[in-house]
Each structure stands twice: as C-alpha cells, then as structure tokens.
Design an enzyme around this catalytic site. Sequence first.
Site, short mmCIF file in Angstrom:
data_model
loop_
_atom_site.label_atom_id
_atom_site.label_comp_id
_atom_site.label_asym_id
_atom_site.label_seq_id
_atom_site.Cartn_x
_atom_site.Cartn_y
_atom_site.Cartn_z
N HIS A 1 10.47 -10.11 0.51
CA HIS A 1 10.28 -8.66 0.34
C HIS A 1 11.58 -7.91 0.62
O HIS A 1 12.39 -8.34 1.46
CB HIS A 1 9.18 -8.20 1.31
CG HIS A 1 8.62 -6.85 0.99
ND1 HIS A 1 9.19 -5.68 1.44
CD2 HIS A 1 7.54 -6.49 0.24
CE1 HIS A 1 8.48 -4.66 0.99
NE2 HIS A 1 7.48 -5.11 0.26
N PHE B 1 6.59 1.64 -4.32
CA PHE B 1 7.98 1.75 -3.89
C PHE B 1 8.60 3.11 -4.18
O PHE B 1 9.69 3.41 -3.69
CB PHE B 1 8.87 0.65 -4.53
CG PHE B 1 8.53 -0.74 -4.08
CD1 PHE B 1 8.88 -1.18 -2.82
CD2 PHE B 1 7.84 -1.60 -4.92
CE1 PHE B 1 8.56 -2.46 -2.40
CE2 PHE B 1 7.51 -2.88 -4.50
CZ PHE B 1 7.88 -3.32 -3.23
N ASP C 1 0.85 -1.18 0.00
CA ASP C 1 0.00 0.00 0.00
C ASP C 1 0.89 1.24 0.00
O ASP C 1 2.10 1.14 0.16
CB ASP C 1 -1.00 -0.01 1.16
CG ASP C 1 -0.34 -0.10 2.53
OD1 ASP C 1 0.89 -0.32 2.61
OD2 ASP C 1 -1.04 0.05 3.54
N TYR D 1 3.01 4.61 0.87
CA TYR D 1 3.72 5.03 2.07
C TYR D 1 2.78 5.88 2.94
O TYR D 1 2.13 6.80 2.43
CB TYR D 1 4.95 5.87 1.71
CG TYR D 1 6.03 5.10 0.98
CD1 TYR D 1 6.57 3.94 1.50
CD2 TYR D 1 6.52 5.56 -0.25
CE1 TYR D 1 7.57 3.25 0.83
CE2 TYR D 1 7.51 4.87 -0.92
CZ TYR D 1 8.03 3.72 -0.38
OH TYR D 1 9.02 3.04 -1.05
#
Length: 257
Positions: A219, A111, A98, A100
């Site tokens: 991740h 990202f 989701d 930031y």
Amino acid sequence: MNNQQPALFEAPAAQPLPEYSAADFPFYFGAKSLASNGFIAEDWVSTLEPLDGVLQDIAQQLALRSQAGEQILPAPEVMLRALLLPLAKTKVLIIGQDPYPTPGHANGLAFAAEKNVRPLPRSLRNIYKELSSDLAVPEAPHPDLSPWHEQGVLLLNQVFSVTAGQAGSHQKLGWTPVVEAIIGALNSRKNPVVAVLWGAHAQKLSPLMGNMPHVHSVHPSPLSASRGFFGSKPFSQINRHLTDSGQAPINWKLPTA
C-alpha cells in the site's frame, strides 16, 4: 463594577451535524432511481438492481447511526460517485479501503479529495511521488483525481461510508456484496480492465478478478510505501497492459491549477 471588556469578535457558532433519514441516501430507492436521478451511470443498473434490498438496509443503518449522533461521511449524494463512470468505459480499477474519515476530505473517489483540501492525504502524496518517478509526471499540488476518473479509471473504495474520525468504522455495515458485484461486472467485460491492488486488503479481492490483468504492490501508506510501493512503477505497467489489449493509455498528468 463590571471590568469585562466586550469581545472584539464573536466565535462562530458550532454548526449542527446533519441528521439523515434513510430517504436522504439516494440508494435507498434502488438502482433504477440512482441512474434516473444521475447518481450512477445507466449501465450499472443491472449490476446493482439485485442488491436493492442490501442498499436499502445500508441506508437504514446509516440513518440510525446519524440519528444517534455520528457524523457520516461522505455526503449521501456522492457515496456512489465512482459509478458515474460507466461500466462500458472503465479501463482501470484502483481499489481503495474506505473513505477518508476527516470531514471535508472524502468525495466518493478512492484516494481522492476535493481540489482545495490541504495538506494532501499522505497516501496520495506517495502515489504522486511514485507517478513522478515512474513517468516523470509533475506532482500535482491538489488531491483532485477526477481527470483520471473521466478517462476510465474507476477509483473504488471497498467501503463507501465512514464515521468521522473513525477509520474502518463501516467495514461490517454490508457494503461487501455491492463491491463484489461491481468487480464481477468488470471481470465479465470483453475488453479486460486492469486491476490495481495496493496492499493486502485490496489483494484479498484478486480471486474475483480472474480475467483482469493485475498490478500490485504494498500500500502507498507512509507505513508501508518504502517497503515496495516506491519503485513499483504501477502507472507504466497499467498503460502497458492497456496498449497490449488495444486500448488507449491513461494520461496520468493532472492539471496544476
């Protein structure tokens, strides 16, 4: 006698949070309106149009949250920014979670953040480290990933909104069918789109990607990167899949200024 000295500087007044109505979210008016007003590429309309009612409901929920005092991120006009990349020109799909939750960071691309954001988001810093190790690309000093987006890298979060300071706060808001429809359209592409699945949260979507070659690992978060993200060489794998299908590889090097 008043001994107080006058203040040399006045503290800036706190800025009021924006309070949105449903109509402030461009997707409230449906997919055709989004495309005609430049919020998404035209060839995404047929994918999103069956979900106009879902998008309208999300806009109404976001408005209610905003009016109750929540700070909604990112700005409404960039929530679907990833879909400015046309379906027909998408070559790589990188799945995020989701946006930031820090005000000023989220910009509609997974990202990524705006160029002036410092320090770099920690997961992105690890992505840059692995890129440097994989392809000897210098680590960028900024978090602007728009050059990747412009080359065909769809930086897609699984949720397009968040409440400031509350990561994961909109996971049950209703974005899932929107994301699934986007992935379904990509999976139907004649030229295969390379899917990048970092972490278990993204890998749960792999059943929707039967026609797409996958690149996956843990991740890049600081909590997991050392357990298999570092050394996974995702960028060279992506480019190899692209060249194997007759597509041009991505130039992953980002401008340093």
